[in-house]
Design an enzyme around this catalytic site. Structure first.
Site, short mmCIF file in Angstrom:
data_model
loop_
_atom_site.label_atom_id
_atom_site.label_comp_id
_atom_site.label_asym_id
_atom_site.label_seq_id
_atom_site.Cartn_x
_atom_site.Cartn_y
_atom_site.Cartn_z
N HIS A 7 3.98 -8.00 3.57
CA HIS A 7 3.40 -8.22 4.89
C HIS A 7 4.22 -9.32 5.52
CE1 HIS A 7 0.18 -7.00 2.37
NE2 HIS A 7 -0.56 -6.35 3.26
N ASP A 47 3.69 -12.54 3.67
CA ASP A 47 3.86 -12.71 2.43
C ASP A 47 5.23 -13.25 2.24
OD1 ASP A 47 1.94 -10.85 1.64
OD2 ASP A 47 3.18 -9.36 1.42
N MET A 77 9.20 -0.42 3.04
CA MET A 77 7.99 -0.53 3.85
C MET A 77 7.90 -1.86 3.96
SD MET A 77 4.40 -1.17 3.36
CE MET A 77 3.50 -0.92 2.02
N GLU A 93 -3.64 3.69 6.29
CA GLU A 93 -4.18 3.20 4.72
C GLU A 93 -5.70 3.20 4.80
OE1 GLU A 93 -2.38 0.48 2.23
OE2 GLU A 93 -3.77 0.60 0.83
N LYS A 126 -9.52 2.90 3.73
CA LYS A 126 -10.41 2.42 2.54
C LYS A 126 -11.77 2.23 2.84
CE LYS A 126 -10.54 -2.05 -0.25
NZ LYS A 126 -10.02 -3.20 -0.75
N GLU A 152 -4.35 5.25 -1.33
CA GLU A 152 -4.50 4.65 -2.35
C GLU A 152 -5.41 5.16 -3.38
OE1 GLU A 152 -4.26 0.56 -2.29
OE2 GLU A 152 -5.80 0.24 -3.81
N HIS A 191 -8.87 3.34 -3.52
CA HIS A 191 -9.60 3.32 -2.43
C HIS A 191 -10.39 4.78 -2.31
CE1 HIS A 191 -7.08 0.11 -0.18
NE2 HIS A 191 -7.20 -0.31 -1.41
N ASP A 227 0.03 4.37 -2.45
CA ASP A 227 -0.44 3.28 -3.13
C ASP A 227 -0.87 3.80 -4.54
OD1 ASP A 227 0.57 1.70 -1.26
OD2 ASP A 227 -1.37 0.83 -0.88
N ASP A 281 -12.50 -3.41 -5.05
CA ASP A 281 -11.21 -2.86 -5.25
C ASP A 281 -10.60 -3.59 -6.32
OD1 ASP A 281 -8.94 -1.50 -4.42
OD2 ASP A 281 -8.39 -2.96 -2.98
N ASP A 319 -7.72 -2.43 -8.04
CA ASP A 319 -6.03 -2.55 -8.08
C ASP A 319 -5.53 -2.77 -9.45
OD1 ASP A 319 -6.08 -2.22 -5.14
OD2 ASP A 319 -5.71 -4.35 -5.04
N ASP A 362 0.55 -0.42 -5.91
CA ASP A 362 -0.16 -1.53 -5.03
C ASP A 362 -1.36 -1.98 -6.02
OD1 ASP A 362 -1.36 -3.30 -3.40
OD2 ASP A 362 -2.35 -1.80 -2.19
C1 GLT Z 1 -4.06 -5.51 0.28
C2 GLT Z 1 -4.77 -4.17 0.27
C3 GLT Z 1 -3.91 -2.97 0.13
C4 GLT Z 1 -3.02 -2.71 1.19
C5 GLT Z 1 -2.09 -3.75 1.43
C6 GLT Z 1 -1.36 -3.41 2.80
S1 GLT Z 1 -2.74 -5.55 1.56
O1 GLT Z 1 -3.65 -5.85 -0.70
O2 GLT Z 1 -5.86 -4.36 -0.68
O3 GLT Z 1 -4.58 -1.99 -0.32
O4 GLT Z 1 -2.24 -1.55 0.70
O5 GLT Z 1 -1.89 -4.18 3.77
MN MN Z 2 -3.07 -0.34 -0.62
MN MN Z 3 -6.58 -1.48 -3.24
#
Ligand code: GLT
Ligand code: MN
Ligand code: MN
Length: 387
Positions: free
Chosen positions: A55, A58, A89, A182, A184, A218, A221, A246, A256, A258, A288
């Protein structure tokens, strides 16, 4: 047989925000010190990654001066070229600053929407300067808690107008970006607009330049929404819209998480890797995800190595699956083909009439066992390493 050590040819990428995650959560302070962007580049290159994504903020603090920005970007570019990493990206942080508390492109405040456009154009300039070709839109704050605010329809219109504007900007600058939405379902908003891959694909068809837009699904998500990630990815592939992906992991119906790729739903991860590899998807494989809050820096690199290693192991498992005679025999049994019926199922008035007259043994169709228990156990045996 390889030792599952990644190389840049494997196209693995991480975000600065992923391995740079300091372990902060809504209930607790960071458990790790921040890592500088050039150091992250060096470490990812040592581990065999291909690229690093970011980003705008970042890398460059939101309140940096023009000179400060240029100095930070120059140092980062030097690290990239020293260590041979690319930036495939880029994306915009449209979620951290309080200005975006009720959305960016879908804020009910015209000033916020215009500021979001300005911030995104500047971030697109930065991404282009770093060589990025894919631009992601994760609309984390694009949603609501209070639907009495009455913006459900207008929000989609504002979102569309913004994406159309930014696509024109990219083309006018000659950036050649492909944009990836993306989805979510929720978090940080109670409800986020365009919550699933299917929603995003539907929305893309309403944009001025749909060919420039695809999706960045993702794992976590879709799983949060109770959906099957591989199914969502298959739909994106079928539409020619898998512009980015992702990879991570997630327990269903939670925040979330991750998690490290393959750490939770190993079979889902296998299905996904096989799908990606069989489909010929040749874009970046972006993780991600982030290390657990329990980890120190060593744990961060163990996490990053683990993501890539698991992908490579599952890729080898997919190759074995495709070469396994018993599995292939079970598949052939399951996929009963019939050339005559295939020809008859292509519409002509004659075929339609012939098909209407045809006699089918409905009871036999219902009696036929499909062998899926056998096939699934063969798959498990393969994944357990006992085949
Ligand atoms: C954030 C989010 C991710 C996205 C990122 C891109 S930022 O961490 O949870 O899923 O991919 O904006
Ligand atoms: Mn993501
Ligand atoms: Mn996520």
């Amino acid at each position: 047989m390889t030792d599952f050590t990644p190389t840049p040819a494997d196209r693995f990428t991480f975000g600065l925000w992923t391995v740079g995650n300091t372990g902060r959560d809504p209930f607790g302070e960071p458990t790790r010190a921040p890592l500088s962007a050039p150091y992250i580049v060096q470490k990812l290159a040592e581990l065999g990654a291909y690229g690093v994504n970011l980003h705008d903020n970042d890398l460059v603090p939101i309140d940096a001066s023009a000179a400060g920005r240029d100095r930070i970007v120059a140092e980062f570019r030097e690290a990239l070229s020293d260590h041979g990493l690319v930036v495939p990206m880029a994306t915009t942080n449209l979620f951290s600053d309080p200005a975006f508390k009720d959305g960016a492109f879908t804020s009910a405040d015209a000033h916020v929407r215009a500021y979001a456009l300005q911030k995104t154009m500047r971030s697109m300039d930065l991404g282009a300067e770093l060589g990025a070709h894919t631009y992601v839109f994760w609309g984390g704050r694009e949603g609501t808690e209070v639907d009495a605010g009455g913006k459900l329809l207008s929000a989609l219109g504002w979102f569309r107008d913004s994406l159309n504007f930014l696509a024109e900007y990219s083309e006018s600058q000659g950036y050649g970006y492909r944009f990836a939405l993306e989805p979510k379902p929720n978090e940080p908003r109670a409800d986020i607009f365009l919550p699933t891959v299917g929603s995003a694909l539907g929305f893309i068809g309403t944009l001025d330049r749909p060919a420039l837009f695809g999706v960045n699904p993702e794992f976590a998500h879709e799983t949060m929404a109770g959906l099957n990630f591989a199914h969502a990815v298959a739909q994106a592939l079928d539409a020619g819209k898998l512009f980015h992906i992702d990879l991570n992991d997630q327990k269903m119906s939670r925040f979330d998480q991750d998690l490290r790729f393959g750490s939770e739903n190993l079979k889902g991860a296998f299905t996904l890797v096989k799908l990606l590899e069989d489909s010929g998807y040749d874009g970046p494989l972006h993780f991600d995800a982030h290390a657990l809050r329990t980890e120190d820096e060593e744990g961060v690199w163990a996490f990053a190595r683990g993501c890539m290693r698991t992908y490579l192991i599952l890729k080898e498992k997919a190759r074995q699956f495709n070469a396994d005679p018993a599995i292939q025999a079970a598949l052939a049994e399951y996929h009963r083909a019939d050339d005559e019926l295939a020809a008859l199922s292509r519409f002509t008035p004659q075929n339609a009439a012939a098909l209407k007259d045809r006699t089918f043994d409905r009871a036999a169709l219902g009696r036929r066992g499909l062998g899926l228990e056998h096939l699934d156990q063969l798959t498990n045996d393969l994944l357990f390493g006992v085949r």
